[in-house]
Write an enzyme that holds these catalytic residues in place. Structure first.
Site, PDB file in Angstrom:
ATOM      1  N   GLU A 468     -23.727 -17.112  -7.654  1.00  0.00           N
ATOM      2  CA  GLU A 468     -24.254 -17.361  -9.000  1.00  0.00           C
ATOM      3  C   GLU A 468     -25.758 -17.132  -9.049  1.00  0.00           C
ATOM      4  O   GLU A 468     -26.287 -16.658 -10.057  1.00  0.00           O
ATOM      5  CB  GLU A 468     -23.905 -18.784  -9.457  1.00  0.00           C
ATOM      6  CG  GLU A 468     -22.418 -19.058  -9.581  1.00  0.00           C
ATOM      7  CD  GLU A 468     -21.693 -18.041 -10.462  1.00  0.00           C
ATOM      8  OE1 GLU A 468     -22.327 -17.471 -11.384  1.00  0.00           O
ATOM      9  OE2 GLU A 468     -20.502 -17.802 -10.239  1.00  0.00           O
ATOM     10  N   HIS A 471     -26.473 -13.555  -9.685  1.00  0.00           N
ATOM     11  CA  HIS A 471     -26.477 -13.228 -11.107  1.00  0.00           C
ATOM     12  C   HIS A 471     -27.802 -13.647 -11.740  1.00  0.00           C
ATOM     13  O   HIS A 471     -28.393 -12.918 -12.553  1.00  0.00           O
ATOM     14  CB  HIS A 471     -25.336 -13.949 -11.831  1.00  0.00           C
ATOM     15  CG  HIS A 471     -23.986 -13.365 -11.590  1.00  0.00           C
ATOM     16  ND1 HIS A 471     -23.701 -12.042 -11.782  1.00  0.00           N
ATOM     17  CD2 HIS A 471     -22.813 -13.945 -11.185  1.00  0.00           C
ATOM     18  CE1 HIS A 471     -22.418 -11.820 -11.508  1.00  0.00           C
ATOM     19  NE2 HIS A 471     -21.870 -12.959 -11.139  1.00  0.00           N
ATOM     20  N   HIS A 474     -30.577 -11.296 -10.897  1.00  0.00           N
ATOM     21  CA  HIS A 474     -30.417 -10.063 -11.673  1.00  0.00           C
ATOM     22  C   HIS A 474     -31.070 -10.230 -13.048  1.00  0.00           C
ATOM     23  O   HIS A 474     -31.777  -9.339 -13.537  1.00  0.00           O
ATOM     24  CB  HIS A 474     -28.922  -9.760 -11.812  1.00  0.00           C
ATOM     25  CG  HIS A 474     -28.611  -8.457 -12.488  1.00  0.00           C
ATOM     26  ND1 HIS A 474     -27.321  -8.046 -12.697  1.00  0.00           N
ATOM     27  CD2 HIS A 474     -29.396  -7.485 -13.003  1.00  0.00           C
ATOM     28  CE1 HIS A 474     -27.332  -6.864 -13.308  1.00  0.00           C
ATOM     29  NE2 HIS A 474     -28.582  -6.509 -13.515  1.00  0.00           N
TER      30      HIS A 474
END
Length: 537
Positions: A468, A471, A474
């Site tokens: 997670e 993510h 990102h």
């Protein structure tokens, strides 16, 4: 009256947000949005990237910044009042966005930018944003004529309502089931860390003894360790049939919603000229055709199935000869696998957990990020959060400048959606001279600390946290300044898993584990022998 969803600070004022704020805020922002679109279209000057795309991005970001905390609270601090406000506001947002997607004058303005003489000189990010906007207009039915045009809007509204109802039914079904136990013998085989989770569940409801729930830490404790096969079967059945027609709690059944969602998606796709909803879905993904996806999956199955069957045969044989289980059932798989791992590799998840106290894992995660990316995470006190468990971190670059932020909420609790996810609070975007920094929500459902014991993670939990956060990185480390292509926005959804999958590797490497793993009592690093057994298993 001041509304914290409109007039609040840069970070959401969670303690001030109530269900009563939601609809008035959304009504106001949608009115402003529409007024902005009307002004944009009334402009007699030739459409330009700044006058059309940047103007739309500002209007959309204003709405997103208000909706993000509402949507987040709906997932982590659910209540009946918030549900009603959320559903009503979502219905208005979906209706507005669908109508906006079918606005032919706005489509023409974006198309004029695309066809203008200045378009080739725009930066690549700007050109990509224009191309994506034109594609999204087409996927919103801008070319449809009546009655298909109105029918598409009806379908969009109904799909949003059904999806929300689906999620709420799963949450309600999860919270509705529990089994209260006062005799410890019924929980034989469950280690102390698991028993602490079950005691915590009972204490949360002012009960004595232990409470088995359908929160993930409780389910793991029972299915992986409980000797009582009947208890494992009850928990497995309750967990796997949540919100289904097979559940004992039939009032949460999502079966009809699934049928409706599939039918409506298919109808919407056909209205747009696609052969199926699968084909429409791929319009924004890397894969190009449903057949390409199916070929990939069939190839994957051909490679994986023989090994899976071999592993299952081994597990069945072990369960029969060593555990007295002649007919291995799904609720036996976790339990038998744990026993086999102990027998074959002298390795138990319970042996690993003391080396993964949550705070040490977080420190290790941040150490990995700093070493690999040159990014430092710093806890910021005093940030308004929705629950005492939640915390906020600033991300700093090598010069010490704050470049992003992350809300982190890691423990399971009642009223919080299960699973783990990353979501967007704010997006990195430049409005005029102001640069808005990206902020993310990172949410997990790990076992909370108990009396005398910190939150201890399984290695799978560690992988989940790294996943997670991948993510989140990102989203937070983007260099883009246009919201539509910033962070995870504008990225094909079958590509968005790359950073998250990549981050998991650090939790398997010796160098990474030396930063992550510390015994919660002794501070000892993960012993080499235990690491070798992890790799072998």
């Amino acid at each position: 009256m001041s509304n914290p969803l409109i007039d609040g600070p840069a970070l959401p004022a969670f303690s001030a947000i109530t269900a009563e704020h939601v609809e008035p805020a959304i009504d106001t922002l949608l009115q402003r949005y529409q007024a902005g679109i009307d002004a944009l279209l009334a402009n007699s000057a030739p459409p330009s990237f700044d006058s059309v795309l940047r103007a739309c991005e500002k209007l959309d970001d204003d709405l997103s910044r208000a909706w993000a905390p509402v949507s987040h609270l709906h997932g982590v601090k659910d209540s009946e009042a918030l549900r009603e406000a959320y559903s009503a506001a979502q219905e208005k947002i979906v209706a507005f966005q669908t109508a906006l997607g079918q606005n032919r004058d706005l489509y023409a303005a974006v198309k004029a930018v695309r066809e203008g003489k200045d378009f080739p000189a725009l930066p690549r990010a700007a050109r990509t944003l224009v191309e994506h906007e034109l594609r999204d207009f087409e996927l919103a039915g801008v070319a449809l004529e009546e009655p298909a045009r109105s029918r598409f809007r009806e379908i969009s509204a109904e799909l949003a309502r059904l999806s929300t109802a689906f999620e709420e039914a799963v949450l309600d079904a999860t919270d509705a089931w529990s089994e209260h136990l006062t005799e410890g013998d019924a929980l034989a085989g469950i280690p102390e860390s698991g028993m602490a989770v079950l005691r915590g569940g009972a204490a949360e409801r002012d009960l004595d003894g232990w409470l088995v729930t359908l929160k993930q830490p409780s389910v793991q404790a029972v299915l992986n360790f409980a000797n009582d096969r009947a208890l494992r079967a009850r928990v497995y059945r309750a967990y796997q049939t949540r919100a289904s027609e097979l559940s004992d709690e039939g009032r949460f059944d999502n079966s009809a919603r699934i049928e409706q969602i599939m039918a409506l998606r298919h109808e919407a796709a056909r209205l747009l000229g696609f052969s199926s909803s699968a084909e429409e879905s791929l319009a924004t993904k890397m894969a190009t055709t449903p057949q390409q996806v199916l070929d990939f999956l069939h190839d994957f199955v051909a490679k994986a199935r023989p090994m899976a069957l071999r592993d299952l045969d081994e597990l069945r044989g072990f369960a029969r000869t060593e555990l007295g289980i002649d007919d291995l059932q799904p609720w036996d798989v976790g339990y038998a696998s744990e026993k086999l791992r102990e027998r074959k590799y002298a390795l138990s998840e319970e042996e690993l957990k003391p080396y993964f106290p949550l705070e040490s894992v977080l420190e290790g995660l941040f150490a990995v990020i700093e070493r690999v990316l040159g990014i430092r995470a710093r806890l910021r006190d005093g940030v308004d959060v929705w629950h005492p468990d939640a915390r906020y971190y600033d991300l700093l670059d090598a010069s010490g400048a704050v470049i992003a932020g992350a809300y982190v909420d890691l423990y399971a609790r009642t009223g919080k959606r299960g699973g783990a996810w990353m979501d967007v609070c704010t997006t990195r975007v430049r409005h005029a001279t102001d640069l808005q920094l990206p902020v993310t929500f990172l949410t997990c459902n790990f076992a909370p600390p108990s009396a005398g014991m910190p939150s201890l993670l399984t290695h799978d939990d560690v992988l989940t946290l790294f996943h997670e956060f991948g993510h989140g990185l990102h989203h937070m480390l983007t260099a883009m300044e246009l919201a539509g292509v910033s962070g995870i926005n504008g990225v094909e959804w079958d590509a968005v898993e790359l950073p998250s999958q990549f981050m998991e590797n650090f939790a398997w490497k010796r160098e990474g584990l030396d930063l992550i793993a510390r015994h919660w009592q002794t501070g000892e690093r993960l012993p080499q022998a235990l690491f070798d057994r992890m790799q072998a298993a």
